[in-house]
Design an enzyme around this catalytic site. Structure first.
Site, PDB file in Angstrom:
ATOM      1  CB  CYS A  79      31.393  14.439  -6.585  1.00 12.93           C
ATOM      2  SG  CYS A  79      32.635  15.768  -6.575  1.00 12.93           S
ATOM      3  CG  HIS A 167      27.636  17.323  -8.002  1.00 11.54           C
ATOM      4  ND1 HIS A 167      27.446  16.729  -6.775  1.00 11.54           N
ATOM      5  CD2 HIS A 167      28.894  17.809  -7.995  1.00 11.54           C
ATOM      6  CE1 HIS A 167      28.545  16.861  -6.048  1.00 11.54           C
ATOM      7  NE2 HIS A 167      29.439  17.515  -6.766  1.00 11.54           N
ATOM      8  CD  GLU A 169      23.969  15.780  -6.852  1.00  8.37           C
ATOM      9  OE1 GLU A 169      24.813  16.120  -6.008  1.00  8.37           O
ATOM     10  OE2 GLU A 169      24.226  15.001  -7.797  1.00  8.37           O
ATOM     11  CB  SER A 220       3.386  24.583  15.348  1.00  9.21           C
ATOM     12  OG  SER A 220       3.292  24.178  13.996  1.00  9.21           O
ATOM     13  N   GLY A 221       0.148  24.820  14.452  1.00  8.73           N
ATOM     14  CA  GLY A 221      -0.681  25.549  13.509  1.00  8.73           C
ATOM     15  C   GLY A 221      -0.141  25.450  12.096  1.00  8.73           C
ATOM     16  N   GLY A 222       1.095  24.987  11.959  1.00  6.62           N
ATOM     17  CA  GLY A 222       1.719  24.860  10.654  1.00  6.62           C
ATOM     18  C   GLY A 222       1.351  23.556   9.965  1.00  6.62           C
ATOM     19  CB  VAL A 223       1.705  22.513   6.417  1.00  8.61           C
ATOM     20  CG1 VAL A 223       3.202  22.648   6.203  1.00  8.61           C
ATOM     21  CG2 VAL A 223       1.163  21.386   5.548  1.00  8.61           C
ATOM     22  CG  ASP A 224       6.174  20.831   8.627  1.00  7.28           C
ATOM     23  OD1 ASP A 224       5.813  20.612   7.455  1.00  7.28           O
ATOM     24  OD2 ASP A 224       7.120  21.587   8.922  1.00  7.28           O
ATOM     25  CB  SER A 225       2.458  20.179  13.971  1.00 10.29           C
ATOM     26  OG  SER A 225       1.776  21.396  13.756  1.00 10.29           O
ATOM     27  CB  SER A 226      -1.710  20.542  10.394  1.00  6.79           C
ATOM     28  OG  SER A 226      -1.699  21.753  11.120  1.00  6.79           O
TER      29      SER A 226
END
Length: 506
Positions: A79, A167, A169, A220-226
């Site tokens: 584009c 586009h 994508e 945090s208990g979340g998947v990212d920090s774990s």
């Protein structure tokens, strides 16, 4: 050294989708600002120029020096990226009169061109531009057209440079993945990006980056920090100390439940209860951005205090992922919402920042967690905002409001699990609204709080649609919340998509 495609971001809303599509094709890529092409190019296999909200003629349009790219790397302009390539080669780009937006079909295709290999005439594409390329330089060659756009795609003869005015994508370009795969073949990519390769390369990088330094990580208990914690533990072991903060804005019983979940990971975790400190700091604050900043600052204070109890800590690690960075500050400088784990560290901490997941999307983080052997309940845990329930209580924060929201949220989340809906929903929660409504309970008139249930489906949090939960389930949740949560007499369901709304209300 891990090979990669560089995507230069000129501000398009779909730049991140380009990255996701390449990752789906098992090719590692990095999205960088349009004017930040790397100095070290040894591992770069090709370059993609994204779209943009601007015209190439706009005085504030983003402009980059393509001389360091063209002829040196395979290049694909999408584009605006295609138009900019033509414009900087003395071709002609003109206003289309009206914005060309939506589905179109390729009426002409040069089947001998490597970019369009296996693409057939009639293939559906997606247009989204206000300008059109009307004249290409003599060394440019047309390779595709639509009924309305003569120069839908081009190739520069004598160099591996292409441009498409549509586009590839987006989902509506039906052969878009084939076009991107063709480009990767042009770049001679190995396409060996996978969760296993990410773990291997990231652990090696962390060992090199951190050496024998000590690191503190905020869980945090979340998947990212774990997942970040497990990666770091694999790299540096005992030199990692994790801190899980109870700021009084977690889900009901979450502090105890999460601490128990972490036992199987073998992590060194310190639990810190500082809810009173946060309640005092948030007293009377209603503005959502101010709430986020207060909580972010509070986290930093806690980490700083705990880090000082551990000798010779040099790094703070965080589970920052790519959508956090994109939403916190877009290429155009527009803040959608600030994230407490984005934006660097105050000087007083005197710690360096380590973010091993900052280039991953959420679904990729989960795949990495699976590769690391983490429990299903941690990997599939729904996203939860860093500021917690503070951004699900619209208005000021009080302990009573937190109690009401925790009780209502607990019923909703447990209900999703009982009805086998939890894993089918990307993110769910309850919002306490700053309104009260009239109700009747027994023979008495009530004037109490309203709550909104929110549940969305998504793959990466960049876009989301409201989850079409069964009516019977919603009716049961409404009935249970009103009957069991003191202070609530009305329940509504949010059916807004992202965009234009966001997943969270604040």
């Amino acid at each position: 050294m891990l090979e990669k495609i560089i995507i230069l971001d000129f501000g398009s809303q779909t730049t991140q989708l380009i990255g996701r599509r390449l990752r789906e094709l098992n090719e590692y890529c990095e999205i960088l600002p349009y004017n930040k092409f790397p100095e070290n190019t040894d591992d770069i296999k090709g370059v993609i120029l994204s779209g943009s909200p601007y015209s190439v003629y706009d005085p504030v349009a983003f402009k980059a020096d393509l001389n360091q790219i063209r002829g040196k790397f395979p290049l694909l302009g999408i584009c605006y990226g295609a138009q900019y390539t033509v414009y900087t080669s003395n071709g002609t780009v003109e206003s289309a009169g009206s914005r060309e937006y939506g589905r179109a079909n390729l009426s002409y295709i040069d089947n001998k061109d490597a970019l369009l290999k296996d693409i057939k005439p009639g293939s559906q594409i997606w247009m989204s531009h206000g300008d059109s390329i009307t004249k290409i330089p003599t060394n440019f060659k047309k390779i595709a057209s639509t009924n309305n756009v003569e120069l839908a795609a081009f190739k520069v003869e004598g160099e591996k440079t292409w441009g498409v005015q549509f586009h590839p994508e987006v989902f509506h370009t039906l052969d878009g993945m084939q076009i991107l795969e063709n480009f990767l073949n042009i770049c001679e990519c190995k396409r060996d990006w996978s969760p296993a390769s990410f773990v291997e390369s990231t652990v090696a990088e962390l060992k090199k980056q951190l050496g024998n330094d000590k690191v503190v990580l905020g869980l945090s208990g979340g998947v990212d920090s774990s997942v970040a914690a497990v990666l770091l533990n694999k790299a540096i072991g005992k030199n990692l100390t994790c801190i899980f903060v109870d700021h009084g804005l977690l889900r009901k019983n979450e502090f105890q439940n999460v601490m128990k979940d972490y036992e199987h990971l073998g992590l060194n975790v310190i639990g810190v209860n500082v809810k009173d400190k946060f309640y005092i700091a948030l007293a009377g604050v209603s503005d959502p951005e101010q709430k986020r900043k207060i909580i972010g600052s509070g986290f930093i204070d806690v980490f700083d205090e705990e880090a000082h109890k551990i000798k010779n800590v040099k790094w703070l690690a965080q589970g920052t992922i790519y959508p956090d960075i994109i939403e916190s500050l877009s290429i155009t400088g527009t803040v959608i919402k600030s994230h407490h784990n984005v934006g660097g560290l105050p000087e007083k901490m005197n710690l360096k920042l380590c973010e091993p997941l900052r280039l991953l999307f959420k679904d990729e983080v989960r795949k990495v967690g699976t590769e690391l052997g983490m429990m299903h309940q941690l990997i599939k845990r729904q996203p939860f905002p860093g500021p917690g329930l503070a951004v699900r209580i619209l208005g000021d924060i009080t302990a009573e409001k937190v109690r009401i929201l925790q009780d209502a949220d607990d019923i909703f989340i447990n209900g999703l699990r009982e009805w086998n809906l939890y894993d089918k929903v990307w993110q769910a929660g309850v919002i306490l609204l700053p309104v009260q409504s009239v109700g009747v309970m027994g023979d008495e008139r009530t004037y109490e709080n309203a709550v909104a249930l929110r549940a969305v489906t998504s793959t990466d949090a960049m876009t989301a649609d409201w989850a079409q939960l069964p009516y019977e389930f919603l009716a049961k949740m409404s009935n249970e919340i009103i009957n069991k949560v003191k202070g609530v007499n009305r329940v509504v369901y949010d059916i807004s998509s992202k965009p234009p709304a966001t997943i969270e209300w604040e």
